[in-house]
Design a protein around this motif. Structure first.
Motif, PDB file in Angstrom:
ATOM      1  N   VAL C  45     -52.744  32.126 -75.348  1.00 34.05           N
ATOM      2  CA  VAL C  45     -53.360  32.969 -74.419  1.00 34.05           C
ATOM      3  C   VAL C  45     -53.974  32.006 -73.116  1.00 34.05           C
ATOM      4  O   VAL C  45     -54.551  31.038 -73.531  1.00 34.05           O
ATOM      5  CB  VAL C  45     -54.147  33.940 -74.846  1.00 34.05           C
ATOM      6  CG1 VAL C  45     -54.941  34.610 -73.610  1.00 34.05           C
ATOM      7  CG2 VAL C  45     -53.724  34.874 -76.017  1.00 34.05           C
ATOM      8  N   MET C  59     -50.840  34.682 -78.731  1.00 34.23           N
ATOM      9  CA  MET C  59     -50.133  36.123 -78.738  1.00 34.23           C
ATOM     10  C   MET C  59     -48.631  35.933 -78.881  1.00 34.23           C
ATOM     11  O   MET C  59     -48.074  35.002 -79.357  1.00 34.23           O
ATOM     12  CB  MET C  59     -50.403  36.493 -77.298  1.00 34.23           C
ATOM     13  CG  MET C  59     -49.689  35.559 -76.312  1.00 34.23           C
ATOM     14  SD  MET C  59     -49.805  36.482 -74.559  1.00 34.23           S
ATOM     15  CE  MET C  59     -48.949  38.087 -74.609  1.00 34.23           C
ATOM     16  N   SER C  67     -44.792  40.904 -73.474  1.00 35.71           N
ATOM     17  CA  SER C  67     -45.949  40.681 -74.540  1.00 35.71           C
ATOM     18  C   SER C  67     -45.610  41.742 -75.653  1.00 35.71           C
ATOM     19  O   SER C  67     -44.818  42.825 -75.579  1.00 35.71           O
ATOM     20  CB  SER C  67     -46.983  41.300 -73.905  1.00 35.71           C
ATOM     21  OG  SER C  67     -48.094  41.487 -74.839  1.00 35.71           O
ATOM     22  N   LYS C  71     -51.411  41.580 -75.406  1.00 37.75           N
ATOM     23  CA  LYS C  71     -52.100  40.723 -74.513  1.00 37.75           C
ATOM     24  C   LYS C  71     -51.303  40.148 -73.296  1.00 37.75           C
ATOM     25  O   LYS C  71     -50.177  40.253 -73.243  1.00 37.75           O
ATOM     26  CB  LYS C  71     -52.404  39.444 -75.485  1.00 37.75           C
ATOM     27  CG  LYS C  71     -53.508  39.828 -76.468  1.00 37.75           C
ATOM     28  CD  LYS C  71     -53.727  38.521 -77.785  1.00 37.75           C
ATOM     29  CE  LYS C  71     -54.415  39.103 -78.828  1.00 37.75           C
ATOM     30  NZ  LYS C  71     -54.799  38.313 -80.117  1.00 37.75           N
TER      31      LYS C  71
END
Lengths: 204, 204, 204, 204
Positions: C45, C59, C67, C71
């Motif tokens: 992230v 993530m 995604s 996130k």
């Protein structure tokens, strides 16, 4: 400050570990001592790996350098003894061999001047960055008693001194405790690095 | 953010250990503070080894610098207070004395400009490497209230600022938390190193 | 190599700790990813301290960057995806922001040539120091998809490539595992340091 | 000194960890060996991460380099064997790939001379800083037996030698124990750094 030999030896051992971790005592170089009493000094045995020191590597000598425990004193003992005679308040002497101390001692013939550094205030009797501190550089000499005499003669003429360099050999500094002496080591190392970097740095 | 004095003191202690381990606060230099409440600031006591800090080395002052616990405030307190007055969102001030901050502050008279670094995006209100960040350099001064006034005057004219240098003395930076302020310390140190290395580096 | 997301996340976390400890990802810079399966990539992230990473900072995205866990993907995701498309054997992409990668990328306009280093043998398809390795330098660009297209175009013309630099921004490298990619990081860092030191070094 | 293979292997593992931690063996470079007996040598397997060595990464060969345990000997084995033949008292050979060894080997064509360093006394048969130590630099060569012959020929003409450099490739040094060989590594690294810094440093 009546501490035992064992306690002082342990402090010197820790100083050795700290200085080794910082790269300042490579290849068994460097030596450290502490004055226990007027006629009793703890000092590192010669040639030991300073990062692996134990209290077995610390010996005891008297004020003129004679062994008190059968171990052989280092050749450089006379330099420690000169400092203890000159400075009654000194309880610790540290000699290291850092890259920066070695290099800068080869660039300057007789002395290095440090000016305009706030960090000069780490040393006693300096309370402003506008001060100027002189660090003498002595030519290296395998005749240590002769070198000690030279240092003594300089110090009589220049009483306000906190450390000195031996060309191609390193720094000697001292203080009332291991903590104080290590603080001076740190301040000197910072100043040496600054001055060396300036000599290699040009405006764009 | 109602945390106790003890919690803030512990954070400042850890910041000291981190900065000492990175060589940025040699020979007991540097000082750190945190604003607990409008009239309550935790700040390092002067002259302590920053790598060996404990919460006993953190004192409490009010918003004008008066001691709230009997310990003696540092001479540089006025610089921290100026920043808390100017920046309502600042909860932490870090002052360090790294080699690179010291050196670069001696090369540039009034300011240093940083351009074309992706890492500028570590600072708020910069979202492209094509930005340009100015870091002022103030002449060192033992009269700290006078220096604080100079800094305040500069900041009124240049509101977008994230840190400043004092010549031969180091960096002041601040943030809303210890984590943020340490991130700025890291980013500034990177930028100082880049600029210093460029001054010592030539094409072959 | 069917490992879970959790296992890959843990490897990226450790890579982050290693790179942070080596000073290569200051001020939350850098990003790392691993390809779990054709349509599943673990990636850091944005904006997290790389020395303090936990698996909560990793993530999951698909092969086009969407995604898979709510996130928000990093802006630089497109650069990772371009590498996974071009190199079917690549399972890990590491992007760091070291001082040396940043500096050398600012000295050379288009590419850096490394010759006569035994350490070139750390890279595949080089088995002698007499080889020559080219590392391209791309101008920094906040439009990441546009930058990714430039990189792709270069790679079609120069298929034998192990890493590239973005000017003032750092290095991208990749491998079949975290261990391999970290080995390339180490080799590149060594080569960057050598070349930088040569530019600052003159015969006496 | 009749120690088991396992004990020697463990010492080599620790030497690897130390050298890796000091940045001297990046990207799986470097190799280390120890002579257990006239016909039995422990040596690192090729291509292993030196900071992650275990005794499984140490193999056994005979005095002419034939594997005694089925593992494949390193290409550089012949260089270790040449040293064991020439120096009956050598029990350990260390080859590392430090930045400073690599760089300085590229600046000097045939040899490097070190003079006036107190640290020269770390080497046997030198008892004053006024000595002069010569370190030869051999051109790199993928034909290792040919390189070993060159080294042997040089050593017959120059018997007082403690280490040699291969251009762009690193240092070979040896001693009667891991402790001694690591001391020489440290002393050489210090001397290489000094000489490199001098080449980049000018008077103000």
């Amino acid at each position: 400050m009546s501490r035992t030999f064992e306690e002082w030896a342990q402090e010197l051992v820790q100083a050795g570990h700290i200085l080794y971790a910082q790269g300042m005592v490579p290849a068994t170089s460097g030596n450290f001592s502490a004055r226990l009493a007027p006629d009793s000094i703890a000092i590192t045995v010669s040639g030991r790996h300073k990062g692996h020191l134990t209290t077995a590597d610390i010996m005891q000598i008297d004020a003129v350098g004679r062994s008190r425990d059968g171990k052989r004193p280092s050749a450089e003992t006379a330099l420690h003894l000169q400092l203890y005679r000159r400075f009654p308040d000194a309880h610790v002497v540290l000699h290291h061999h850092s890259l920066h101390a070695t290099l800068i001692s080869q660039f300057e013939k007789d002395r290095i001047i440090f000016e305009n550094y706030e960090l000069l205030k780490a040393f006693p009797d300096i309370d402003t960055h506008a001060s100027r501190m002189e660090v003498p550089v002595f030519a290296n000499d395998q005749d240590i008693p002769r070198l000690a005499k030279k240092v003594e003669k300089y110090m009589i003429a220049h009483p306000s001194i906190h450390g000195y360099l031996i060309s191609g050999h390193g720094l000697y500094t001292w203080g009332d405790s291991v903590e104080t002496a290590l603080k001076y080591v740190e301040a000197f190392e910072f100043l040496f690095k600054c001055e060396l970097m300036k000599r290699g740095v040009r405006s764009p």
